[in-house]
Enzyme design. Structure first.
Site, PDB file in Angstrom:
ATOM      1  N   GLU A 193     119.984 -53.962  16.401  1.00 49.97           N
ATOM      2  CA  GLU A 193     118.650 -54.670  16.688  1.00 49.97           C
ATOM      3  C   GLU A 193     118.516 -55.552  17.822  1.00 49.97           C
ATOM      4  OE1 GLU A 193     117.624 -57.015  13.088  1.00 49.97           O
ATOM      5  OE2 GLU A 193     118.869 -55.852  11.976  1.00 49.97           O
ATOM      6  N   CYS A 209     116.384 -60.764  22.834  1.00 49.49           N
ATOM      7  CA  CYS A 209     117.780 -61.474  21.895  1.00 49.49           C
ATOM      8  C   CYS A 209     118.252 -59.987  21.727  1.00 49.49           C
ATOM      9  CB  CYS A 209     117.028 -62.001  20.622  1.00 49.49           C
ATOM     10  SG  CYS A 209     118.617 -62.455  19.512  1.00 49.49           S
ATOM     11  N   CYS A 234     130.007 -65.359   8.302  1.00 45.63           N
ATOM     12  CA  CYS A 234     129.437 -66.645   8.010  1.00 45.63           C
ATOM     13  C   CYS A 234     128.326 -66.231   6.806  1.00 45.63           C
ATOM     14  CB  CYS A 234     128.303 -67.005   9.292  1.00 45.63           C
ATOM     15  SG  CYS A 234     129.491 -67.290  10.719  1.00 45.63           S
ATOM     16  N   CYS A 274     124.496 -65.338   6.925  1.00 45.19           N
ATOM     17  CA  CYS A 274     124.069 -64.487   8.219  1.00 45.19           C
ATOM     18  C   CYS A 274     124.148 -62.935   7.761  1.00 45.19           C
ATOM     19  CB  CYS A 274     125.301 -64.437   9.284  1.00 45.19           C
ATOM     20  SG  CYS A 274     124.593 -63.479  10.536  1.00 45.19           S
ATOM     21  N   CYS A 313     118.241 -62.112  12.807  1.00 42.15           N
ATOM     22  CA  CYS A 313     119.068 -61.076  13.165  1.00 42.15           C
ATOM     23  C   CYS A 313     119.776 -60.188  11.876  1.00 42.15           C
ATOM     24  CB  CYS A 313     120.483 -61.761  13.989  1.00 42.15           C
ATOM     25  SG  CYS A 313     120.877 -63.088  13.401  1.00 42.15           S
TER      26      CYS A 313
END
Ligand code: SAH
Length: 343
Positions: free
Chosen positions: A94, A107, A118, A121, A334
């Protein structure tokens, strides 16, 4: 790909050596480099100032890597565009294009998946597949600019993956991105975000690149940080802060600390006090991010909590801003789109 060399991953110097070894003159390498990185040619046939024979040789020795846009989401509330790209081997990554007052920022992802684990995430849930090649990081920019017709003025390495876990390829990407004969983006306009791979932070300091280092800190005690970020078991907070001080001493660049605010975990006044203590004497900036909800986890936070936490920090003399939430209607955080698509 068929034993051919990925030409977009080569630095200008490496390309020169390869072209010289084909018995060609050095200036040819520069012409080819400009075709690839300025005119963004997608095939050797476009390189009309080279002889047909040389173009044929090039296509036998090299290939020009590519990404395919599988999905594109455009926010209806701001100008954010999110791309889901398919890589040549069928994997997906992405990239998010965001509009700020000073221009467009991109990004980019650096790995397919992530090993870091994490807890909050989405990029790490399905684990790690592979590192991205330098060309695949660069092409996220080239394709986004081509598709959108916009010129990107800054890049953040904050997409899928841990950039310092793909150190060599990220360094080559940065070299090509900032090459004055190519895209020529100053590394002052690049931010690299890491969960804290301390050894690699020292390696990065040595390179003195002038980019902004962002540290995903998210907690101020080892107990809490280890709970949400397994990397903290490898490099604890005191080792991480020591590396940050070294980075500042070596580069003179102020460090940015990311702090994803999570309800009841790290948002109390006491957390702000501990954070102020950690940053004492170090030129830094804190970026407060209300944690983005992902459907696999139950972490939450809201804007009010972020404002409260910012106020605590201000009272303690710490420079802090709240991350603007862009593209929230298109899940621009993300890892979320790739997960929807691949699972
Ligand atoms: N691996 C790098 C870069 C990718 S993540 C790093 O850890 O810094 C980019 C940033 O988004 C990091 O600060 C990361 O901790 C944060 N992030 C990941 N998931 C998030 C979520 N659900 N909500 C808010 N921030 C998140």
């Amino acid at each position: 790909m068929h034993g051919k060399t990925d030409i977009l991953s080569l630095t200008r110097k490496e390309l020169e050596n390869d072209i010289l070894s084909l018995g060609e003159k050095k200036f040819r390498a520069l012409q080819i480099f400009e075709w690839l990185h300025c005119k963004r040619a997608v095939s050797f046939d476009e390189m009309t100032n080279l002889s047909a024979a040389l173009r044929k040789t090039l296509s036998e020795k090299f290939f020009i890597n590519f990404l395919k846009i599988t999905k594109k989401l455009e926010s209806s509330t701001d100008n954010t565009v999110k791309y889901l790209y398919e890589l040549a081997d069928g994997n997906h990554i992405e990239t998010v294009l965001m509009e700020y007052e000073h221009g467009y920022s991109l990004c980019v992802s650096t790995q397919v998946g992530c090993k870091m684990g994490c807890r909050f995430c989405a990029s790490t849930i399905a684990g790690f597949r592979r590192n991205l090649e330098p060309s695949e990081i660069l092409l996220q920019l080239y394709e986004a600019e081509k598709d959108s017709g916009r010129k990107v003025s800054s890049i953040v390495l904050m997409g899928i993956g841990e950039p310092l876990d793909n150190f060599e390829n990220v360094m080559r990407f940065l070299e090509n991105l900032s090459d004055e004969k190519g895209t020529n983006m100053s590394l002052r306009h690049v931010s690299l975000s890491t969960c804290g791979l301390v050894d690699r932070i020292y390696d990065l300091s040595e390179k003195k690149l002038g980019l902004t280092l962002s540290i995903s800190l998210h907690a101020t005690t080892d107990e809490k940080r280890s709970e949400i970020m397994p990397v903290n078991n490898r490099y604890n907070i005191s080792e991480l802060m020591k590396a940050c001080r070294d980075y500042f001493d070596a580069t003179g660049r102020r460090i940015s600390f990311e702090y994803a605010l999570i309800d009841g975990l790290n948002d109390a006044r006491d957390d702000a006090i501990k954070l102020a203590d950690l940053l004492k004497g170090m030129p830094s900036h804190v970026n407060i991010i209300p944690v983005n909800k992902i459907k696999e986890r139950s972490f939450t936070s809201d804007r009010k909590a972020a404002q409260r936490f910012q106020k605590y920090l201000e009272e303690l003399g710490v420079n802090a801003t709240i991350r603007r939430t862009l593209g929230s209607d298109i899940n621009a955080a993300c890892g979320q789109l790739r997960r929807e698509y691949e699972v």
